[in-house]
Enzyme design. Structure first.
Site, PDB file in Angstrom:
ATOM      1  N   ASP A 139      14.556 -22.019  27.161  1.00 29.36           N
ATOM      2  CA  ASP A 139      13.615 -22.243  26.051  1.00 29.36           C
ATOM      3  C   ASP A 139      12.389 -23.033  26.510  1.00 29.36           C
ATOM      4  O   ASP A 139      11.478 -23.285  25.722  1.00 29.36           O
ATOM      5  CB  ASP A 139      14.299 -23.024  24.914  1.00 29.36           C
ATOM      6  CG  ASP A 139      15.196 -22.136  24.060  1.00 29.36           C
ATOM      7  OD1 ASP A 139      15.199 -20.915  24.299  1.00 29.36           O
ATOM      8  OD2 ASP A 139      15.899 -22.663  23.186  1.00 29.36           O
ATOM      9  N   ASP A 168     -27.471   4.250  19.382  1.00 24.78           N
ATOM     10  CA  ASP A 168     -26.206   4.027  20.088  1.00 24.78           C
ATOM     11  C   ASP A 168     -25.063   3.803  19.110  1.00 24.78           C
ATOM     12  O   ASP A 168     -23.974   4.356  19.264  1.00 24.78           O
ATOM     13  CB  ASP A 168     -26.316   2.798  21.009  1.00 24.78           C
ATOM     14  CG  ASP A 168     -27.166   3.084  22.227  1.00 24.78           C
ATOM     15  OD1 ASP A 168     -27.124   4.234  22.694  1.00 24.78           O
ATOM     16  OD2 ASP A 168     -27.861   2.182  22.697  1.00 24.78           O
ATOM     17  N   GLY A 177     -18.562  10.528  24.667  1.00 25.23           N
ATOM     18  CA  GLY A 177     -18.274  11.881  25.139  1.00 25.23           C
ATOM     19  C   GLY A 177     -19.134  12.348  26.287  1.00 25.23           C
ATOM     20  O   GLY A 177     -18.635  12.783  27.322  1.00 25.23           O
ATOM     21  N   MET A 178     -20.449  12.266  26.153  1.00 22.44           N
ATOM     22  CA  MET A 178     -21.341  12.791  27.185  1.00 22.44           C
ATOM     23  C   MET A 178     -21.202  12.000  28.481  1.00 22.44           C
ATOM     24  O   MET A 178     -21.184  12.564  29.561  1.00 22.44           O
ATOM     25  CB  MET A 178     -22.795  12.752  26.682  1.00 22.44           C
ATOM     26  CG  MET A 178     -23.781  13.390  27.632  1.00 22.44           C
ATOM     27  SD  MET A 178     -23.290  15.064  28.136  1.00 22.44           S
ATOM     28  CE  MET A 178     -23.505  15.936  26.598  1.00 22.44           C
TER      29      MET A 178
END
Length: 510
Positions: A36, A296, A431-432
């Site tokens: 503990d 953005d 994504g790009m």
């Protein structure tokens, strides 16, 4: 008590020790068996501090079980009193040693007779509360003890300061960016013309707790720790408190307006109005308001996210994502089951579903089912995100070493809005960008892995099917792969060919 290899909120004694070690010149004695006593190692590893963790373990072993604990516990308290000369020695059992049902208060009373330090037994039910509840209770207990002591000695400071002043309650060790948040709050309050009277427990002295009533009001930045203390001070000394977390532009504005309301209710001779300050900070200091309107951030509109953490940070993050960035929160959740009603009330209307659990497997299954574009959670959600190849921004404790940064990274106030905007934007895979990296990096260096929480897979992909899969842009490839494998399992297909891929696409209605 339960066996788990991951817990969001630890056992009660960890919360008590976190509060004790946050104060300066306080020593904690933990009455516990070996096993503990991991708190010392955990705090020494994570917190960027030069001082040793002031915790001593009074070990429960076979000799103690045979003879009783009193002699050993009292000896440890008196020894540390002579060696360390602390202002306070706090004794806490653990859930394991509580099974012995010993009269620890009797041990404390006896040790107090031989010690120059104050000696206190942590008044916590180790079977009923978790780490955060115990921390809240322990902080209130220590504050109450020293205020009552000052009242008996007739040296309690109740005369208010001339200028507006405040106590900050609930900043403590191993908290999520707590030291950075405290610094940012001090800057914000200073700009509003408010002095900070005391910050407890982090870096505070128990001898200064008698000065708490001198402040005009209290601030509780996090619901988890400090609220009980604020309620106690309000009841005893009619001190109002502000419990709005200034995280994000909207809540920071609400926080400042609430402070103005409190000051106007106390000081009738002056009028406090911070509208000009709010406008200036929102437009010129915080980049988040401008960023939210940029192209953005608009690329993130209606992207799906999952939020999970303690009640304070999960609620604030959910509201920031939805209100300030236009991101859809598919699920908001917390492990603070004791605060479930408040959490549901706060996130109502901001998310599709709510999950309140301290079981990390339920959270992992929920994330795998929803397939969000990004996760905002604890260290555990970071692990889940890595397994599912979903980016994760860490927004709440429990966290690992990388979220105890040496650099200045607050989450509260106007500088905090900049940090959060960066975290959100960098957490989403664009994504790009992902597609371009794959085009120039070449597909031969990128291996497609199974996107599920279970690592075993009996499905085989043909070379042609794998090649076809690699032609799909990276930001949707994982979803296509999972849908195809799901279709294959439903139809008991072992080998996935191009024909199976097209059949899966048709069945999905794509």
């Amino acid at each position: 008590m339960k066996l788990a290899y991951w817990m969001y909120a630890g056992p009660a004694h960890i919360g008590t020790l976190r509060v004790a070690t946050s104060f300066k010149n306080v020593h904690a004695i933990m009455h516990a068996p070996l096993g503990d006593d991991y708190f010392n190692v955990m705090r020494s590893m994570l917190e960027r501090e030069r001082d040793f963790t002031p915790v001593t373990t009074s070990i429960v072993d076979r000799h103690v079980l045979a003879r009783g604990s009193q002699e050993k516990v009292v000896e440890n308290i008196t020894r540390k009193d002579k060696e360390e000369l602390p202002d306070l020695i706090l004794l806490t059992p653990t859930c394991t040693s509580s099974i012995l049902q010993e009269d620890l208060q009797n041990f404390v009373d006896r040790a107090a007779m031989e010690s120059k330090s104050d000696v206190l037994l942590a008044d916590v039910n180790h079977y009923r509360v978790n780490e955060l509840q115990a921390a809240d209770r322990t902080l209130e207990q220590i504050v109450r003890f020293y205020i009552e002591k000052a009242q008996k000695q007739n040296n309690l400071s109740t005369t208010k300061t001339i200028k507006p002043s405040v106590n900050i309650l609930g900043m403590f060790t191993l908290g999520f960016h707590n030291q950075h948040d405290c610094r940012e709050l001090k800057i914000l309050l200073n700009q509003l013309g408010i002095t900070v009277n005391e910050v407890i427990p982090e870096g505070g002295s128990v001898l200064n707790l008698k000065n708490l009533p001198k402040a005009w009001f209290n601030i509780v930045p996090y619901r988890e720790v400090g609220l009980m203390t604020a309620v106690y001070l309000e009841k005893e000394f009619q001190m109002p408190y502000v419990d709005i977390t200034p995280m994000g532009i909207v809540q920071t504005e609400s926080f400042i307006r609430q402070i103005a309301n409190v000051l106007n209710s106390i000081d009738k001779t002056n009028s406090y109005n911070f509208d000009q300050y709010i406008d200036q900070q929102t437009i010129y200091v915080s980049q988040a308001a401008w960023f939210a309107r940029s192209i953005d951030c608009q690329n993130l509109t209606n992207k799906k996210a999952v939020v999970f953490g303690d009640a304070t940070h999960a609620v604030a993050m959910t509201k920031i994502l939805v209100r300030e960035m236009g991101i859809r929160v598919a699920c908001a959740g917390t492990y603070c089951q004791h605060d479930a009603d408040w959490f549901r009330e706060q996130v109502w209307g901001f998310c599709d579903e709510v999950l309140i659990t301290d079981d990390h497997t339920q959270v992992g299954d929920m994330i795998a089912r929803i397939e969000p574009s990004a996760i905002f959670g604890t260290q555990m959600e970071r692990h889940v995100g890595k397994r599912l190849d979903i980016p994760c921004g860490v927004i709440s404790a429990p966290v690992h070493i990388q979220n105890f940064p040496l650099g200045y990274r607050p989450f509260l106030g106007y500088e905090g809005t900049n940090q959060i905007a960066d975290l959100v934007y960098n957490s989403f895979t664009l994504g790009m960008e992902d597609h371009l990296l794959e085009i120039f990096g070449g597909h031969d260096s990128k291996e497609v892995i199974t996107k599920s929480l279970s690592t075993d897979s009996e499905l085989n992909w043909t070379i042609e099917a794998t090649s076809e899969l690699n032609k799909i842009p990276g930001f949707v490839r994982g979803k296509v792969k999972r849908n195809t494998e799901k279709f294959a399992r439903q139809n008991k297909i072992i080998t996935i060919s191009i024909d199976v891929m097209y059949a899966a696409k048709e069945s999905a209605g794509a």
